[in-house]
Design an enzyme around this catalytic site. Structure first.
Site, short mmCIF file in Angstrom:
data_model
loop_
_atom_site.label_atom_id
_atom_site.label_comp_id
_atom_site.label_asym_id
_atom_site.label_seq_id
_atom_site.Cartn_x
_atom_site.Cartn_y
_atom_site.Cartn_z
CD GLN A 72 -3.30 -0.44 -0.40
OE1 GLN A 72 -3.65 0.87 -0.68
NE2 GLN A 72 -3.28 -1.67 -1.10
CB SER A 73 3.77 1.58 -1.44
OG SER A 73 4.80 2.94 -1.57
CG ASN A 74 0.05 7.07 0.38
OD1 ASN A 74 -0.16 6.40 0.11
ND2 ASN A 74 0.94 6.92 2.10
#
Ligand SMILES: *Cc1c(COP(=O)(O)O)cnc(C)c1O
Length: 339
Positions: A72-74
């Site tokens: 879920q890396s922005n």
């Protein structure tokens, strides 16, 4: 002093406004700087860093970029969007488990046609070498490597600029800021702000809330911040000195571990949503804003302080964390049960 090249990816300056309801409730002057509104693929703090990193990639004649992070890396989401905008092939090294359904940031990565390589986090270094080798064989050249969070001596320039931007904004309005509070994770945002404070003589004290427990296997976040500041000073001949006292990082809100939603984050998300109509994210800003509310409760700041919360984005992850965030008993002043 030298200055690296940059490209345009976002909309600046980002707004600053008062949190009126919460300011009354806590008897402090609370402000927010909206880097969740930088505009690139739903925005966030990585836009500022990528303006420098993508310029560097283009300057080196790269055809592909590669970066790494959590599912879920922005940072991953904004990197693939930035790469597409400049015709670079986007590769992501993401840490397993590879979920059954793509949601939140990962769903967005897919829309941008990210080439995703799933690996075991503990094998990151060996796997990265292999993956880079495969891309090199394809393109006849190395992909441009962007470290986790874009936190190196190039990416941090985004937050040197951001401090300059803040000073210009507060000069126009005459608003004094005493403290800046924000989520510090891979260290690039923090490092840039510290350099910016020195270069432009910002008065406000910069307070990072440590989000991760062990982001780097071989060093602390402080060590990483110091290292990249030192590289920036050397490479760009910056006329400043930095000591340990310049780095304020508050530990203790990261005990649950990275990406684990506790009552702190949940309460922060519901509170800011219900009092001010603003969304936080479950991993970074939820934790940092929860820490700020706790510090206010504990009397950490002198009475009458002007405190700026720097919103760093991340809201797409709200959807991927729906099961941790959903509750039938909505916290908040005037809510009964949902059902
Ligand atoms: C990456 C990120 C941070 C932390 O920034 P660093 O430069 O990695 O310390 C904070 N908030 C959000 C939403 C992020 O995506």
């Amino acid at each position: 002093m030298k200055h690296p090249e940059k490209v345009d990816l976002g909309f600046f300056p980002t707004p600053i406004h008062k949190l009126s309801t919460l300011s009354k409730k806590y008897s402090y002057n609370l402000f927010i700087k909206r880097d969740d509104l930088t505009g690139l693929a739903f925005g966030g703090n990585k836009t500022r860093k990528l303006e420098y990193l993508i310029a560097d990639a283009l300057g080196k004649g790269a055809r592909a970029v590669i970066t790494e992070g959590a599912a879920q890396s922005n940072h991953a989401r904004q990197t693939v969007a930035a790469a597409r905008r400049f015709g670079l092939e986007p590769h992501l090294i993401l840490f397993k488990p590879d979920p059954e359904n793509y949601d939140g940031n990962l769903l967005l990565d897919m829309f941008f046609g990210a080439k995703i390589h799933w690996i075991e986090r503990k094998k990151l270094y060996q796997e990265r070498i292999k993956i880079m080798g495969v891309i090199r064989d394809c393109h006849g050249q190395d992909p441009y490597f962007i470290p986790m969070g874009g936190s190196n001596e190039i990416g941090l320039w985004g937050y040197i600029d951001a401090i300059d931007e803040l000073i210009t904004q507060t000069k126009l309005t005459g608003q004094k800021i005493d403290f800046i509070v924000f989520a510090s994770s891979s260290g690039g945002t923090h490092a840039g702000m510290i350099i910016g404070k020195k270069l432009f003589e910002l008065e406000a004290q910069i307070i990072g809330i440590e989000i991760d427990k062990h982001i780097y296997p071989d060093k602390s976040v402080q060590d990483h911040i110091k290292t990249i500041i030192r590289y920036a000073i050397e490479d760009f001949e910056l006329p400043i000195n930095i000591s340990d006292q310049d780095i304020t990082l508050i530990h203790g809100y990261n005990e649950a571990g990275y990406g684990v939603v506790t009552e702190l984050e949940k309460n922060a998300i519901y509170t800011l949503a219900q009092e001010e109509g603003i969304l936080l994210d479950p991993v970074y800003t939820g934790r940092a804003f929860g820490a700020l509310l706790d510090l206010l409760d504990k009397g950490y700041f002198p009475q009458g302080s002007n405190i700026l919360f720097w919103h760093t984005g991340g809201q797409p992850a709200l959807f991927a964390y729906r099961n941790d965030l959903f509750t039938k008993h909505i916290p908040g002043k005037d809510n009964k049960n949902l059902v």
